[in-house]
Scaffold this motif. Structure first.
Motif, PDB file in Angstrom:
ATOM      1  N   PHE A  19       0.837  -1.191   0.000  1.00  0.00           N
ATOM      2  CA  PHE A  19       0.000   0.000   0.000  1.00  0.00           C
ATOM      3  C   PHE A  19       0.875   1.245   0.000  1.00  0.00           C
ATOM      4  CE2 PHE A  19       0.958  -1.347   4.225  1.00  0.00           C
ATOM      5  CZ  PHE A  19       1.350  -0.189   4.866  1.00  0.00           C
ATOM      6  N   ASP A  20       0.225   2.397  -0.004  1.00  0.00           N
ATOM      7  CA  ASP A  20       0.907   3.688   0.075  1.00  0.00           C
ATOM      8  C   ASP A  20       1.146   4.005   1.552  1.00  0.00           C
ATOM      9  OD1 ASP A  20       1.636   6.366   0.158  1.00  0.00           O
ATOM     10  OD2 ASP A  20       0.338   6.925  -1.515  1.00  0.00           O
ATOM     11  N   LEU A  21       2.410   4.006   1.963  1.00  0.00           N
ATOM     12  CA  LEU A  21       2.744   4.198   3.377  1.00  0.00           C
ATOM     13  C   LEU A  21       2.330   5.580   3.883  1.00  0.00           C
ATOM     14  CD1 LEU A  21       4.142   2.695   5.711  1.00  0.00           C
ATOM     15  CD2 LEU A  21       6.270   3.841   5.063  1.00  0.00           C
ATOM     16  N   ASP A  22       2.352   6.586   3.011  1.00  0.00           N
ATOM     17  CA  ASP A  22       1.987   7.947   3.437  1.00  0.00           C
ATOM     18  C   ASP A  22       0.537   8.008   3.909  1.00  0.00           C
ATOM     19  OD1 ASP A  22       4.496   8.933   2.923  1.00  0.00           O
ATOM     20  OD2 ASP A  22       4.006   9.641   0.904  1.00  0.00           O
ATOM     21  N   ILE A  23      -0.368   7.322   3.199  1.00  0.00           N
ATOM     22  CA  ILE A  23      -1.776   7.317   3.589  1.00  0.00           C
ATOM     23  C   ILE A  23      -1.930   6.682   4.973  1.00  0.00           C
ATOM     24  CG2 ILE A  23      -4.044   6.330   3.079  1.00  0.00           C
ATOM     25  CD1 ILE A  23      -3.419   6.611   0.133  1.00  0.00           C
ATOM     26  N   LEU A  24      -1.273   5.562   5.175  1.00  0.00           N
ATOM     27  CA  LEU A  24      -1.347   4.885   6.469  1.00  0.00           C
ATOM     28  C   LEU A  24      -0.875   5.799   7.595  1.00  0.00           C
ATOM     29  CD1 LEU A  24      -1.638   2.404   8.335  1.00  0.00           C
ATOM     30  CD2 LEU A  24       0.711   1.814   7.712  1.00  0.00           C
ATOM     31  N   ASN A  25       0.295   6.436   7.414  1.00  0.00           N
ATOM     32  CA  ASN A  25       0.846   7.284   8.476  1.00  0.00           C
ATOM     33  C   ASN A  25      -0.052   8.474   8.773  1.00  0.00           C
ATOM     34  OD1 ASN A  25       3.007   5.602   8.736  1.00  0.00           O
ATOM     35  ND2 ASN A  25       4.436   6.855   7.580  1.00  0.00           N
ATOM     36  N   ARG A  26      -0.613   9.085   7.724  1.00  0.00           N
ATOM     37  CA  ARG A  26      -1.527  10.215   7.945  1.00  0.00           C
ATOM     38  C   ARG A  26      -2.761   9.755   8.720  1.00  0.00           C
ATOM     39  NH1 ARG A  26      -0.311  11.708   2.486  1.00  0.00           N
ATOM     40  NH2 ARG A  26      -2.292  10.779   1.818  1.00  0.00           N
ATOM     41  N   ASN A  27      -3.279   8.589   8.357  1.00  0.00           N
ATOM     42  CA  ASN A  27      -4.474   8.090   9.026  1.00  0.00           C
ATOM     43  C   ASN A  27      -4.211   7.775  10.496  1.00  0.00           C
ATOM     44  OD1 ASN A  27      -6.231   8.295   6.870  1.00  0.00           O
ATOM     45  ND2 ASN A  27      -5.839   6.224   6.123  1.00  0.00           N
ATOM     46  N   ILE A  28      -3.089   7.130  10.780  1.00  0.00           N
ATOM     47  CA  ILE A  28      -2.778   6.798  12.169  1.00  0.00           C
ATOM     48  C   ILE A  28      -2.632   8.067  13.000  1.00  0.00           C
ATOM     49  CG2 ILE A  28      -1.067   5.779  13.712  1.00  0.00           C
ATOM     50  CD1 ILE A  28      -0.507   3.696  11.585  1.00  0.00           C
ATOM     51  N   LYS A  29      -1.932   9.051  12.492  1.00  0.00           N
ATOM     52  CA  LYS A  29      -1.742  10.301  13.236  1.00  0.00           C
ATOM     53  C   LYS A  29      -3.069  11.037  13.415  1.00  0.00           C
ATOM     54  CE  LYS A  29       3.074  10.714  11.800  1.00  0.00           C
ATOM     55  NZ  LYS A  29       4.056  11.388  10.926  1.00  0.00           N
ATOM     56  N   HIS A  30      -3.923  10.989  12.381  1.00  0.00           N
ATOM     57  CA  HIS A  30      -5.247  11.608  12.490  1.00  0.00           C
ATOM     58  C   HIS A  30      -6.093  10.918  13.560  1.00  0.00           C
ATOM     59  CE1 HIS A  30      -9.228  13.088  11.476  1.00  0.00           C
ATOM     60  NE2 HIS A  30      -9.620  11.855  11.197  1.00  0.00           N
ATOM     61  N   LEU A  31      -6.097   9.598  13.558  1.00  0.00           N
ATOM     62  CA  LEU A  31      -6.881   8.846  14.541  1.00  0.00           C
ATOM     63  C   LEU A  31      -6.332   9.035  15.947  1.00  0.00           C
ATOM     64  CD1 LEU A  31      -7.402   5.591  12.451  1.00  0.00           C
ATOM     65  CD2 LEU A  31      -9.157   7.269  13.038  1.00  0.00           C
ATOM     66  N   MET A  32      -5.024   9.160  16.070  1.00  0.00           N
ATOM     67  CA  MET A  32      -4.426   9.451  17.377  1.00  0.00           C
ATOM     68  C   MET A  32      -4.911  10.803  17.888  1.00  0.00           C
ATOM     69  SD  MET A  32      -0.495   8.078  16.851  1.00  0.00           S
ATOM     70  CE  MET A  32       0.086   8.819  18.416  1.00  0.00           C
ATOM     71  N   ASP A  33      -4.919  11.804  17.014  1.00  0.00           N
ATOM     72  CA  ASP A  33      -5.392  13.143  17.411  1.00  0.00           C
ATOM     73  C   ASP A  33      -6.847  13.095  17.834  1.00  0.00           C
ATOM     74  OD1 ASP A  33      -2.928  14.262  16.883  1.00  0.00           O
ATOM     75  OD2 ASP A  33      -3.463  14.952  14.874  1.00  0.00           O
ATOM     76  N   VAL A  79     -12.005   1.012  12.717  1.00  0.00           N
ATOM     77  CA  VAL A  79     -12.092   1.220  11.282  1.00  0.00           C
ATOM     78  C   VAL A  79     -11.684  -0.091  10.616  1.00  0.00           C
ATOM     79  CG1 VAL A  79     -11.569   3.682  11.438  1.00  0.00           C
ATOM     80  CG2 VAL A  79      -9.708   2.051  11.090  1.00  0.00           C
ATOM     81  N   SER A  80     -11.936  -0.204   9.322  1.00  0.00           N
ATOM     82  CA  SER A  80     -11.526  -1.420   8.624  1.00  0.00           C
ATOM     83  C   SER A  80     -10.061  -1.284   8.206  1.00  0.00           C
ATOM     84  CB  SER A  80     -12.400  -1.646   7.394  1.00  0.00           C
ATOM     85  OG  SER A  80     -12.046  -0.747   6.357  1.00  0.00           O
ATOM     86  N   PRO A  81      -9.331  -2.409   8.108  1.00  0.00           N
ATOM     87  CA  PRO A  81      -7.955  -2.348   7.612  1.00  0.00           C
ATOM     88  C   PRO A  81      -7.855  -1.708   6.236  1.00  0.00           C
ATOM     89  CG  PRO A  81      -8.365  -4.474   8.635  1.00  0.00           C
ATOM     90  CD  PRO A  81      -9.693  -3.779   8.548  1.00  0.00           C
TER      91      PRO A  81
END
Length: 241
Positions: A19-33, A79-81
């Protein structure tokens, strides 16, 4: 015969994600916030993953994390994987469709405000803090289609074993309730309780205690100021400031 490919098989190869690692990292940081998680250390404790594993993932050191790692994160944030790795969750509200009596209804994860504390049962009262609309003493992440959904933190052990000390009652005030549903009942004198709604007849609500060893009770309609649908009981681990 053509092999049937599952969602996990379609997303993985040798138990790694592509997958695109940038999307994953943005999503994790968003969900953390959204969840009020301010550090990788705190996230590792909540998700039960090694801090070093999460740190390498978020810094981009790991290019092909295992599916199981992503599944832990997706399950915690509800959320779904697939959404976690493919969709920009900053602009997409996580939602699903459920079938109720033959019709499809959407529900979404909501930030459910905790409006106060309550000791449920006989002699229990709701300590209403009078928070502004949409605010409260922290929040819970909970799937609901009711935009006015709220939660009450339970203190004491009067509702054991159904509701334990420190758990939360999730209330959907705009949801209709039917015989057999659990409801939050607030009386004129401020007493608050969770009961099973049976029926309304001759000016009385007939209710069943959650502990079915106790006899049904009835309360005059005029003595009830609030009766609302209880959507569920949430564990204390779902709370965040």
């Amino acid at each position: 015969m053509q092999k049937c490919i599952t969602q996990q098989e379609n997303l993985t190869r040798d138990n790694t994600m592509i997958f695109d690692l940038d999307i994953l990292n943005r999503n994790i940081k968003h969900l953390m916030d959204e969840s009020g998680i301010i550090s990788v250390t705190e996230l590792s404790k909540r998700v039960n993953l090694q801090q070093s594993t999460l740190h390498r993932l978020l810094t981009g050191e790991v290019k092909d994390p295992k599916y199981t790692t992503l599944k832990y994160l997706a399950d915690y944030f509800q959320v779904s994987p697939v959404d976690l790795i493919e969709r920009d969750l900053r602009s997409v509200q996580s939602s699903n469709l459920i079938q109720i009596e033959g019709d499809l209804h959407s529900f979404a994860l909501q930030k459910v405000p905790v409006l106060g504390n309550t000791q449920l049962g006989h002699g229990g009262y709701w300590s209403d803090m009078q928070y502004p609309v949409g605010n409260g003493d922290g929040f819970l992440r909970w799937p609901s289609s009711d935009h006015d959904v709220y939660a009450l933190k339970c203190v004491g052990d009067s509702m054991m074993p159904r509701i334990k000390e420190g758990e939360f009652v999730i209330v959907e005030p705009n949801q209709n309730f039917h015989p057999g549903d659990e409801v939050l009942v607030v009386t004129n004198n401020g007493e608050v309780m969770v009961k099973t709604f049976l029926f309304k007849r001759d000016g009385f609500f007939h209710l069943l205690p959650v502990n079915e060893d106790h006899a049904p009770i009835r309360i005059a309609v005029q003595d009830v100021t609030k009766m609302q649908y209880v959507a569920g009981i949430a564990k204390s681990s779902l709370w965040y400031p």
